[in-house]
Scaffold this active site. Structure first.
Site, PDB file in Angstrom:
ATOM      1  N   GLU A  89      40.789  40.067  45.715  1.00 57.31           N
ATOM      2  CA  GLU A  89      39.988  39.891  44.498  1.00 57.31           C
ATOM      3  C   GLU A  89      39.660  38.398  44.426  1.00 57.31           C
ATOM      4  OE1 GLU A  89      42.220  41.728  41.285  1.00 57.31           O
ATOM      5  OE2 GLU A  89      42.455  43.578  42.451  1.00 57.31           O
ATOM      6  N   HIS A 193      41.263  38.321  37.939  1.00 51.70           N
ATOM      7  CA  HIS A 193      41.244  39.459  38.869  1.00 51.70           C
ATOM      8  C   HIS A 193      39.808  39.925  39.108  1.00 51.70           C
ATOM      9  CE1 HIS A 193      45.651  40.676  38.841  1.00 51.70           C
ATOM     10  NE2 HIS A 193      45.607  39.721  37.930  1.00 51.70           N
ATOM     11  N   GLU A 284      39.256  40.407  34.231  1.00 53.35           N
ATOM     12  CA  GLU A 284      38.634  41.140  35.345  1.00 53.35           C
ATOM     13  C   GLU A 284      37.181  40.689  35.383  1.00 53.35           C
ATOM     14  OE1 GLU A 284      40.150  43.254  37.354  1.00 53.35           O
ATOM     15  OE2 GLU A 284      42.017  43.779  36.323  1.00 53.35           O
TER      16      GLU A 284
END
Length: 443
Positions: A89, A193, A284
Site C-alpha cells: 500500500e 494505508h 485509506e
C-alpha cells in the site's frame, strides 16, 4: 578538521537530491538518500534517525521536523505520520516524502507552515514495512504478499490488543514502533494505508463494554475521533463525498468507526490510543493499493491540504504541567477529563506534562497524584488550532511529591477484564441476553 573536496561534493549531491523530488516510487536506497539530503539541506529544522530495523535489516527511518527537532520541548506537542505498514500500500509512502518537501521549503516563507513547525514537533515515517515494499515486484491494486513483513506477518494485526489476547509473536518492526511510542509524548497520529478511500477511527476491536453489540465500538473520546476523521475527509479533494470505491460500501462523509467497517485484532491505532496516550486514525488513501506512478502527483494534490489541517488538530484541547510546591515536575500523575476516563489512565510524562485532545466546551480536569487529594479545575475550551496552542492549565500541588515509580498499564486485554468484571456485577443483564438469544433461536 579540514573538509575535503569530496566531502563538499557529497554534501552538494545530497542537497541536490533533496531539491529535486520527482513523482515516482522511491526504493529503499533512494528513500534513504532523499531523507539524508533533506537533513543536510535543512539541519536546523530536521533530525533524521532510525528507530530500529526490519527483519531484513533495513533501517526504519523517521524524519523529525520542527524548531527543536532533536528533543522534546515543554509545551510543544508531538505528532506523527506512519505510512506503508502494509508494504504493497504505497501511496502514503510517497506523499509523506512530498509532505516533507513541502514543509521544509515553506518554512519561513509561508506564515502558517512556519507557525506550525515552530509550535509542533512532527515525526514522519515514510515506511514501517520496507521489506514488504521491496518484495512487491509486480504492483497490484488488490493484494500481494508484499502486504506482510519478511516473516509473513501482518503488522497491523501484530500489536497487543485491548479486547482479546493477541497470540502473535511481536515483529521487530512492531517492537520498534512500540518503543518509539513509549519514548515520545505523542498526542496525535495517523497511519496511511491504501485499498479504500475513508478515514477510519478507534476502536477497531470491541466488546459489550464499548457497544460492539450495536455494531459500533465507541471510545470515551468518540466525539474527538469523529472530528479528527472529518477534518481529514473534508479537507481531502473527494474523500468527504463518501462514495467509497467501485460502489462497494459507501462511507457517509468519508469516515467510519473501525469496528463498524470490519473488526480487527492487534491493530496499531487502538494500541496508540490505549497504551500510547495518542489519538490515531487510519487513513485509506487510494482505491488501488499500488497505483501507477503517474497518478502520484494527483494523490499529493488531493491530500496536501488534509495532511496539513490534520496536523493542526494536535493543538486541540488542554495541556499543562503538574508540579509540586517547589515547582518540580511530577511524572506519572493521572490527568483526565471528568466523564471520559481512559481504561489505561493518561499520565504525565517525565517533565510532568499532560496533553488532552478535547473539542470546544466546558470540562472538569482532574489531576491525581498518589497520596494527595485530587485537584479539580474547570476549563472552558475554545478552538485553539489556529493559535497553534491548546489551552494551558497547570496544576501545582502544595506538598512535595515523593517520586512515584513509573506506572504503566499491563499489555493485557483491559476491556475484556472490564467486561468480565461488569458481567459479575450484573448477572441480570446476562440472563436478559441469554433469554433474547433463546427467543431468537426458537423463532
Amino acid at each position: 578538521s579540514s573538509v575535503s573536496f569530496q566531502d563538499v561534493l557529497a554534501i552538494l549531491c545530497l542537497v541536490s537530491l533533496a531539491a529535486a523530488l520527482d513523482f515516482k516510487y522511491h526504493h529503499a536506497e533512494e528513500l534513504e538518500a532523499y531523507l539524508k539530503g533533506v537533513h543536510a539541506a535543512y539541519p536546523a529544522i530536521t533530525h533524521l534517525h532510525s528507530i530500529g530495523r526490519s527483519v531484513e535489516g533495513r533501517d526504519l527511518w523517521v524524519l523529525v521536523l520542527g524548531r527543536f527537532p532533536t528533543h522534546h520541548k515543554i509545551g510543544i506537542p508531538e505528532f506523527k505520520y506512519v505510512a506503508n505498514m502494509h508494504g504493497d500500500e504505497t501511496v502514503g509512502r510517497e506523499i509523506l516524502l512530498h509532505l516533507i518537501d513541502f514543509l521544509v521549503t515553506s518554512y519561513r516563507r509561508d506564515p502558517i507552515i512556519t507557525r506550525l513547525l515552530n509550535n509542533t514537533r512532527i515525526h514522519i515515517m515514510p515506511t514501517m514495512n520496507p521489506d514488504g515494499f521491496e518484495a512487491t515486484k509486480v504492483p497490484d491494486c488488490y493484494y500481494t504478499q508484499g502486504r506482510y513483513n519478511k516473516n509473513g506477518e501482518d503488522l497491523n494485526r501484530n500489536f497487543p490488543d485491548a479486547f482479546e489476547n493477541n497470540n502473535v509473536s511481536i515483529q521487530p518492526e512492531t517492537q520498534a514502533v512500540m518503543n518509539w511510542i513509549k519514548n515520545e509524548t505523542f498526542v496525535l497520529s495517523a497511519n496511511l494505508h491504501g485499498g479504500a478511500l475513508v478515514a477510519s477511527y478507534t476502536f477497531d476491536n470491541g466488546n459489550s463494554v464499548t457497544g460492539s453489540l450495536k455494531g459500533y465500538s465507541r471510545s470515551p473520546d468518540d466525539d474527538v475521533f469523529i472530528h479528527l476523521a472529518k477534518t481529514y475527509s473534508f479537507n481531502h479533494a473527494i474523500m468527504y463525498k463518501g462514495t467509497g470505491c467501485d460502489n462497494r460500501q459507501p462511507f457517509p462523509e468519508g469516515i467510519t468507526n473501525g469496528y463498524s467497517w470490519y473488526q480487527l485484532e492487534g491493530g496499531m491505532q487502538d494500541y496508540n490510543y490505549v497504551w500510547g496516550q495518542c489519538f490515531e486514525i487510519t487513513l485509506e488513501l487510494s482505491c488501488c493499493k499500488y497505483p501507477p506512478a503517474d497518478q502520484l502527483e494527483k494523490f499529493w494534490r488531493d491530500n496536501k491540504v488534509a495532511l496539513i489541517e490534520y496536523i493542526k488538530q494536535v493543538h486541540l484541547g488542554v495541556k499543562g504541567q503538574v508540579t509540586d510546591k517547589n515547582g518540580n515536575p511530577i511524572p506519572n500523575a493521572i490527568v483526565e477529563a471528568k466523564g471520559r476516563p481512559h481504561i489505561c489512565p493518561y499520565r504525565t510524562n517525565e517533565q510532568g506534562e499532560y496533553f488532552l485532545l478535547l473539542l470546544p466546551g466546558t470540562y472538569v480536569i482532574n489531576a491525581t497524584v498518589p497520596g494527595f487529594k485530587p485537584m479539580l479545575k474547570t476549563v472552558e475550551i475554545h478552538d485553539s488550532t489556529s493559535n497553534f496552542s491548546a489551552l494551558k492549565q497547570d496544576f501545582s500541588f502544595s506538598e512535595v511529591s515523593i517520586r512515584s515509580r513509573a506506572a504503566s498499564c499491563p499489555k493485557t486485554p483491559l476491556y475484556q477484564e472490564l467486561e468480565q468484571a461488569s458481567a459479575a456485577v450484573k448477572p441480570t443483564l446476562h440472563v436478559l441476553v441469554l433469554t433474547t438469544v433463546m427467543l431468537v433461536i426458537f423463532k
